[in-house]
Design a protein around this motif. Structure first.
Motif, PDB file in Angstrom:
ATOM      1  N   SER A 152       0.841  -1.197   0.000  1.00 20.11           N
ATOM      2  CA  SER A 152       0.000   0.000   0.000  1.00 20.11           C
ATOM      3  C   SER A 152       0.876   1.247   0.000  1.00 20.11           C
ATOM      4  O   SER A 152       1.982   1.241   0.546  1.00 20.11           O
ATOM      5  N   PRO A 153       0.400   2.339  -0.606  1.00 19.97           N
ATOM      6  CA  PRO A 153       1.227   3.555  -0.658  1.00 19.97           C
ATOM      7  C   PRO A 153       1.200   4.353   0.633  1.00 19.97           C
ATOM      8  O   PRO A 153       2.044   5.225   0.837  1.00 19.97           O
ATOM      9  N   LEU A 154       0.227   4.083   1.516  1.00 16.19           N
ATOM     10  CA  LEU A 154       0.140   4.751   2.812  1.00 16.19           C
ATOM     11  C   LEU A 154       0.168   3.719   3.930  1.00 16.19           C
ATOM     12  O   LEU A 154      -0.217   2.563   3.735  1.00 16.19           O
ATOM     13  N   GLN A 155       0.624   4.141   5.114  1.00 16.41           N
ATOM     14  CA  GLN A 155       0.471   3.318   6.312  1.00 16.41           C
ATOM     15  C   GLN A 155      -1.018   3.341   6.664  1.00 16.41           C
ATOM     16  O   GLN A 155      -1.581   4.379   6.972  1.00 16.41           O
ATOM     17  N   LEU A 156      -1.669   2.168   6.604  1.00 17.41           N
ATOM     18  CA  LEU A 156      -3.127   2.122   6.718  1.00 17.41           C
ATOM     19  C   LEU A 156      -3.613   1.964   8.143  1.00 17.41           C
ATOM     20  O   LEU A 156      -4.756   2.299   8.454  1.00 17.41           O
ATOM     21  N   ASP A 157      -2.807   1.382   9.024  1.00 18.55           N
ATOM     22  CA  ASP A 157      -3.164   1.335  10.443  1.00 18.55           C
ATOM     23  C   ASP A 157      -1.892   1.330  11.273  1.00 18.55           C
ATOM     24  O   ASP A 157      -0.779   1.322  10.736  1.00 18.55           O
ATOM     25  N   PHE A 158      -2.042   1.337  12.607  1.00 14.48           N
ATOM     26  CA  PHE A 158      -0.881   1.513  13.467  1.00 14.48           C
ATOM     27  C   PHE A 158       0.016   0.292  13.514  1.00 14.48           C
ATOM     28  O   PHE A 158       1.151   0.376  13.985  1.00 14.48           O
ATOM     29  N   GLY A 159      -0.450  -0.839  13.012  1.00 17.00           N
ATOM     30  CA  GLY A 159       0.444  -1.976  12.856  1.00 17.00           C
ATOM     31  C   GLY A 159       1.496  -1.737  11.792  1.00 17.00           C
ATOM     32  O   GLY A 159       2.511  -2.435  11.740  1.00 17.00           O
ATOM     33  N   GLU A 160       1.273  -0.735  10.926  1.00 19.01           N
ATOM     34  CA  GLU A 160       2.230  -0.390   9.869  1.00 19.01           C
ATOM     35  C   GLU A 160       3.040   0.868  10.217  1.00 19.01           C
ATOM     36  O   GLU A 160       3.754   1.392   9.363  1.00 19.01           O
ATOM     37  N   ALA A 161       2.923   1.342  11.460  1.00 20.16           N
ATOM     38  CA  ALA A 161       3.660   2.545  11.859  1.00 20.16           C
ATOM     39  C   ALA A 161       5.153   2.336  11.631  1.00 20.16           C
ATOM     40  O   ALA A 161       5.720   1.310  12.012  1.00 20.16           O
ATOM     41  N   GLY A 162       5.780   3.287  10.983  1.00 20.37           N
ATOM     42  CA  GLY A 162       7.209   3.202  10.705  1.00 20.37           C
ATOM     43  C   GLY A 162       7.561   2.408   9.468  1.00 20.37           C
ATOM     44  O   GLY A 162       8.742   2.341   9.099  1.00 20.37           O
ATOM     45  N   GLU A 163       6.580   1.792   8.812  1.00 24.82           N
ATOM     46  CA  GLU A 163       6.859   0.962   7.642  1.00 24.82           C
ATOM     47  C   GLU A 163       7.088   1.835   6.411  1.00 24.82           C
ATOM     48  O   GLU A 163       6.289   2.725   6.115  1.00 24.82           O
ATOM     49  N   ALA A 164       8.175   1.585   5.692  1.00 22.96           N
ATOM     50  CA  ALA A 164       8.480   2.344   4.477  1.00 22.96           C
ATOM     51  C   ALA A 164       7.603   1.839   3.333  1.00 22.96           C
ATOM     52  O   ALA A 164       7.479   0.636   3.118  1.00 22.96           O
ATOM     53  N   LYS A 165       6.994   2.760   2.595  1.00 24.12           N
ATOM     54  CA  LYS A 165       6.125   2.429   1.478  1.00 24.12           C
ATOM     55  C   LYS A 165       6.832   2.750   0.160  1.00 24.12           C
ATOM     56  O   LYS A 165       7.765   3.556   0.111  1.00 24.12           O
ATOM     57  N   SER A 166       6.344   2.124  -0.934  1.00 27.02           N
ATOM     58  CA  SER A 166       7.061   2.287  -2.200  1.00 27.02           C
ATOM     59  C   SER A 166       6.189   1.886  -3.376  1.00 27.02           C
ATOM     60  O   SER A 166       5.125   1.280  -3.212  1.00 27.02           O
ATOM     61  N   VAL A 167       6.643   2.247  -4.559  1.00 26.47           N
ATOM     62  CA  VAL A 167       6.216   1.626  -5.813  1.00 26.47           C
ATOM     63  C   VAL A 167       7.430   0.881  -6.349  1.00 26.47           C
ATOM     64  O   VAL A 167       8.536   1.007  -5.818  1.00 26.47           O
TER      65      VAL A 167
END
Length: 417
Positions: free
Chosen positions: A247-262
């Motif tokens: 996903s291009p955005l952190q969708l919930d707090f379980g993804e906090a700090g996760e780097a997003k990309s294409v």
């Protein structure tokens, strides 16, 4: 050299604890369009879950179409229906804005035979090469219920059926294949065994028994996968490379700090592909802080412009914690501020390791972990135990609707002649 841009799982319409993410979607989608203009791909693939709901609002539809039209100005753009998307909506979008209308947009609403839209061909490198793309939108396990004679579908049925469908698409890719000119790509919205799910996916759609063995993916140059929100490569595949764009955005707090990309993929026929994730930095971040008031004050600047959850240690539960925290981090979007709860004896299960606790005991421990007072918890556990005992009876009491039906059948009447 052929170039592919892979994006996925936009989930337009997603909110965060009733906070709109429209500002974040606009920022990150604009960033994706800018990357497309700068990288100049021959083909753009969106591997599913364009929307968060199967009935998106007109605002989400407008946001999606504005962005996709801008991408289609750069290169042909193929969008697969994911498990959150409506095949009916996709069919409509394809009718009003697909290639028959002069647009370079291809909406894949359902699984098709290779010669009926399941395999698409696009020119690349000014016509010197071609990208042959096999497309597999989300295929629900319910599709295969009739495969079992008596008991409905089994997990083996689903795995075997998906293996057959992928093999069929792989065969279609090879029909008319020119090894000196063609780059083979597989795009799919599915869960591959070994992939690491995030906390923001629907749990029922990422169960291990519905995972596709990685070796079942077709032997292609690149497998563009959607469904899992954490960007990651997939190991154990026959493809030269396989990757979830995420996903291009952190969708919930379980993804906090996760780097997003294409993902940008460069490929030449017969050569290893070059996979280049491109970081996405737009859109507000999610963060969780655990510590004291003093520690939060010292780090307040880190949380400016973020969605923030705060867990305070050394504090008692207090209705005024929220305003106090908001005063310390005024530039954050405060989602919650709670006092840390220490485990009490009521939250622990008195069982040996490996033993399965009784359901009432497990329910009591859960209520205690959620801060429910013991007196209230005991009333709930007692009612829960009574319901369980009724379920265990060989002849459970009838439901009120059943009693009314039995009474009606026992006192039938006929219309007078």
């Amino acid at each position: 050299m052929s170039r592919l841009l892979h994006t996925s799982d936009w989930h337009l319409g997603r909110t965060l604890f009733r906070h709109s993410r429209d500002e974040d979607f606009d920022a990150v989608l604009g960033e994706i369009v800018a990357i497309a203009h700068e990288s100049k791909p021959d083909l753009i693939v969106h591997s599913g879950d364009l929307f968060d709901s199967s009935r998106p609002s007109w605002r989400e539809l407008m946001r999606a179409m504005r962005t996709l039209n801008r991408l289609a100005e750069v290169a042909p753009t193929v969008v697969l229906a994911g498990n959150h998307d409506s095949p009916g909506f996709f069919k409509l979008l394809g009718y009003v804005s697909g290639p028959t209308r002069g647009w370079g947009l291809f909406f894949i609403d359902r699984l098709r035979e290779p010669d009926a839209g399941g395999v698409l061909t696009f020119d690349a490198c000014g016509g010197k090469q071609r990208i042959r793309l096999a497309v597999m939108p989300f295929v629900h396990p319910n599709r295969f219920w009739e495969r079992s004679m008596v008991f409905g579908t089994t997990y083996a049925d689903y795995t075997a059926a998906m293996r057959g469908l992928q093999a069929q698409l792989a065969e279609g890719l090879l029909e008319g294949h020119d090894p000196d000119r063609d780059v083979l790509v597989f795009a799919a919205h599915l869960f591959v065994a070994g992939a690491r799910p995030s906390s923001s996916e629907r749990g029922a759609d990422c169960e291990a028994h519905h995972a596709i063995p990685p070796e079942d993916l077709p032997p292609v140059a690149y497998a563009a996968l959607g469904h899992i929100h954490a960007p990651q490569p997939v190991a154990g595949v026959r493809a030269a490379a396989a990757r979830y764009a995420g996903s291009p955005l952190q969708l919930d707090f379980g993804e906090a700090g996760e780097a997003k990309s294409v993902v940008i993929v460069d490929a030449d026929p017969g050569r290893p592909v070059r996979v280049m994730p491109r970081p996405l930095t737009n859109g507000r971040q999610l963060a969780t802080f655990t510590g004291t008031f003093e520690e939060l004050a010292a780090r307040a600047g880190e949380y400016a412009g973020t969605f923030l959850k705060v867990v305070l240690t050394g504090e008692e539960a207090d209705a005024h914690l929220g305003p106090k925290v908001a005063a310390i981090v005024p530039d954050a979007i405060l989602i919650s501020a709670v006092a840390a709860r220490e485990a009490s004896p009521d939250t622990l299960l008195d069982t040996e390791l490996g033993d399965e606790p009784d359901l009432p005991d497990a329910f009591r421990a859960y209520l205690a972990s959620q801060g429910v007072p013991p007196s209230s918890a005991q009333e709930a556990v007692t009612a829960f135990a009574r319901l369980l005992s009724e379920l265990d009876e060989e002849d459970p009491p009838p439901a009120p609707a059943e009693e009314l039906l039995r009474a009606a059948l026992a006192d039938t009447w006929t219309e007078a002649s």
